[in-house]
Design an enzyme around this catalytic site. Structure first.
Site, PDB file in Angstrom:
ATOM      1  N   CYS A 177       4.187  -2.019  -2.436  1.00 45.19           N
ATOM      2  CA  CYS A 177       5.016  -2.034  -1.216  1.00 45.19           C
ATOM      3  C   CYS A 177       4.963  -3.450  -0.650  1.00 45.19           C
ATOM      4  O   CYS A 177       4.433  -3.684   0.441  1.00 45.19           O
ATOM      5  CB  CYS A 177       4.514  -1.021  -0.201  1.00 45.19           C
ATOM      6  SG  CYS A 177       4.349   0.680  -0.831  1.00 45.19           S
ATOM      7  N   ALA A 178       5.515  -4.394  -1.400  1.00 46.42           N
ATOM      8  CA  ALA A 178       5.257  -5.810  -1.144  1.00 46.42           C
ATOM      9  C   ALA A 178       5.889  -6.339   0.137  1.00 46.42           C
ATOM     10  O   ALA A 178       5.361  -7.260   0.756  1.00 46.42           O
ATOM     11  CB  ALA A 178       5.728  -6.648  -2.336  1.00 46.42           C
TER      12      ALA A 178
ATOM     13  N   GLY B 179       3.372 -11.192   1.897  1.00 48.88           N
ATOM     14  CA  GLY B 179       2.211 -11.864   2.471  1.00 48.88           C
ATOM     15  C   GLY B 179       0.926 -11.554   1.724  1.00 48.88           C
ATOM     16  O   GLY B 179       0.149 -12.459   1.388  1.00 48.88           O
TER      17      GLY B 179
ATOM     18  N   ASP C  91       9.200  -3.394  -4.180  1.00 48.31           N
ATOM     19  CA  ASP C  91       9.450  -2.773  -2.880  1.00 48.31           C
ATOM     20  C   ASP C  91      10.630  -1.819  -3.017  1.00 48.31           C
ATOM     21  O   ASP C  91      11.575  -2.093  -3.775  1.00 48.31           O
ATOM     22  CB  ASP C  91       9.740  -3.814  -1.800  1.00 48.31           C
ATOM     23  CG  ASP C  91       9.560  -3.242  -0.406  1.00 48.31           C
ATOM     24  OD1 ASP C  91       8.453  -3.392   0.157  1.00 48.31           O
ATOM     25  OD2 ASP C  91      10.506  -2.610   0.112  1.00 48.31           O
TER      26      ASP C  91
ATOM     27  N   ASP D 137      11.814  -3.907 -10.291  1.00 43.24           N
ATOM     28  CA  ASP D 137      12.442  -2.722  -9.721  1.00 43.24           C
ATOM     29  C   ASP D 137      11.668  -1.490 -10.193  1.00 43.24           C
ATOM     30  O   ASP D 137      10.674  -1.597 -10.921  1.00 43.24           O
ATOM     31  CB  ASP D 137      13.923  -2.646 -10.108  1.00 43.24           C
ATOM     32  CG  ASP D 137      14.132  -2.583 -11.626  1.00 43.24           C
ATOM     33  OD1 ASP D 137      13.199  -2.201 -12.349  1.00 43.24           O
ATOM     34  OD2 ASP D 137      15.250  -2.921 -12.075  1.00 43.24           O
TER      35      ASP D 137
ATOM     36  N   ASP E 205       0.349  -0.812   0.236  1.00 44.88           N
ATOM     37  CA  ASP E 205       0.340  -1.017   1.688  1.00 44.88           C
ATOM     38  C   ASP E 205       1.518  -0.210   2.227  1.00 44.88           C
ATOM     39  O   ASP E 205       2.613  -0.723   2.397  1.00 44.88           O
ATOM     40  CB  ASP E 205       0.464  -2.506   1.997  1.00 44.88           C
ATOM     41  CG  ASP E 205       0.364  -2.811   3.482  1.00 44.88           C
ATOM     42  OD1 ASP E 205       0.081  -1.882   4.261  1.00 44.88           O
ATOM     43  OD2 ASP E 205       0.595  -3.969   3.864  1.00 44.88           O
TER      44      ASP E 205
ATOM     45  N   CYS F  97      -1.234  -0.227   8.353  1.00 43.48           N
ATOM     46  CA  CYS F  97      -1.557  -0.887   9.622  1.00 43.48           C
ATOM     47  C   CYS F  97      -1.481   0.149  10.739  1.00 43.48           C
ATOM     48  O   CYS F  97      -0.886  -0.076  11.783  1.00 43.48           O
ATOM     49  CB  CYS F  97      -0.636  -2.080   9.892  1.00 43.48           C
ATOM     50  SG  CYS F  97       1.121  -1.696   9.895  1.00 43.48           S
TER      51      CYS F  97
END
Length: 386
Positions: free
Chosen positions: A225-226, A230, A247, A271, A287, A340
């Site tokens: 999940c780039a 970052g 992503d 992809d 992430d 997060c």
């Protein structure tokens, strides 16, 4: 612009945000239409808008609804008499009405903490005794952090080069690569050290997550999940890896090739079909999309946009991502699940449910960070494949 004119501009922008526009877009549109506003004016108006969004509930309780009410409440919260600024003269907001002059009742606990009622029980359960201090911290502006590309530059060298360009930064204990910027933050994008790829803007907690990953030179690593990449680039700086990024929305990665080139790194963008062809990987970082509750200081709109239905949908998506990436991990490899979020339903509960669905997997490490640690709130669970 006078202080009163800045208040009027912030009111106008906040009304657009409350009507559904994003804060960034509303600020950009206002800036383009307000060529008279200097850089100092634009920065001041931006600060007013984001402060009002972070403290939207308490400011509304102290001043009323709408952009005008939020700005009025913000002045009262700061101990400033609004009458001298709401004069109606020139570009100042109109004078206070009789209703606006009436005393306001004391704030409730959740109003004072700018916490949504429906989410308070989950936040209390997740944070325990840290609930009030964390919610209080989320009402304030987030620090600015840089990640030093330690593959090419030491922290001290970066700090000294930043100082030459009037950007003052100091090491932060949350991550060995982190510098906290204490002055000159708005000069970063124009600095030479940034242009040379020696520093990147990245929250210290995000850096700490990458620092906790078991990266070894030669590994094949996928950032599933780039997003903007970052963490991808932070991993690249830690070890010489065969690094891949994916992503669900490839558009989020559009700047990653340029950023990677600036940093002197190579990242292959994949992809969905290519991810399966390139598997297995020694480490997959997921992430996952989440409530963003750990980063509400930076994206305060997300706090008020989150609903119970949206949270349930995010939890379902997180479980689905974990199930999809597990087969991509090589035997004995690692799956790093990160959010997060401050909510256990997105964090510990997701991991526990994954371990039930996937016998043989083991939890090797788990870390929980909140804004009380200095950076954003972050969760990381390191899972080992059988």
């Amino acid at each position: 612009m006078t202080p009163s004119a800045r208040l009027s501009a912030a009111i106008e922008i906040l009304d657009r945000v409350l009507a559904g526009a994003s804060a960034e877009q509303a600020l950009t549109n206002w800036g383009r239409a307000s060529r008279f506003a200097g850089s100092g004016d634009r920065a001041a108006v931006r600060d007013l808008v984001f402060e009002a969004l972070r403290c939207r509930r308490s400011f509304a309780a102290m001043g009323g609804l709408g952009g005008r009410g939020l700005i009025l409440g913000g002045l009262r919260a700061a101990g400033t008499d609004p009458a001298g600024l709401f004069t109606g003269e020139g570009h100042a907001p109109a004078p206070l009405t009789e209703e606006e002059l009436e005393p306001r009742p004391p704030l409730s606990e959740l109003e004072a903490l700018d916490c949504p009622d429906w989410l308070a029980p989950q936040l209390r359960d997740s944070l325990g005794e840290r609930f009030a201090p964390v919610m209080q911290a989320l009402r304030h502006r987030a620090p600015v952090f840089l990640r030093v590309n330690t593959a090419r530059c030491s922290l001290e060298e970066a700090r000294q080069r930043l100082a030459v360009e009037a950007i003052i930064a100091e090491p932060h204990p949350l991550a060995a690569t982190a510098l906290q910027v204490t002055a000159g933050a708005r000069k970063i994008h124009a600095s030479r050290i940034y242009a040379e790829g020696l520093v990147e803007l990245q929250d210290a907690a995000s850096q700490a997550v990458v620092e906790a990953l078991p990266l070894v030179a030669g590994q094949r690593v996928l950032d599933y999940c780039a997003g903007g990449g970052g963490k991808t680039l932070a991993m690249a700086a830690r070890a010489r890896l065969a690094l891949f990024a994916h992503d669900a929305d490839p558009g989020r990665m559009r700047d990653l090739p340029v950023r990677a080139e600036r940093a002197g790194e190579r990242v292959a963008l994949l992809d969905g079909a290519a991810v399966s062809r390139q598997a297995p990987f020694d480490l997959v970082l997921a992430d996952a999309p989440c409530s963003g509750s750990g980063s509400w200081r930076r994206a305060p709109e997300a706090k008020w946009a989150l609903t119970e239905a949206r949270l349930q949908a995010l939890c379902a998506l997180q479980a689905d991502i974990l199930d999809r990436v597990a087969p991509l991990v090589a035997p004995g490899g690692h799956l790093a699940y990160a959010t997060c979020s401050l909510l256990s339903v997105e964090n510990e509960a997701q991991v526990e449910a994954f371990l039930v669905r996937h016998p043989g997997w083991q939890r090797r490490d788990q870390r929980v960070l909140t804004p009380l640690d200095g950076g954003d709130g972050f969760f990381l669970s390191l899972l080992a494949a059988p």
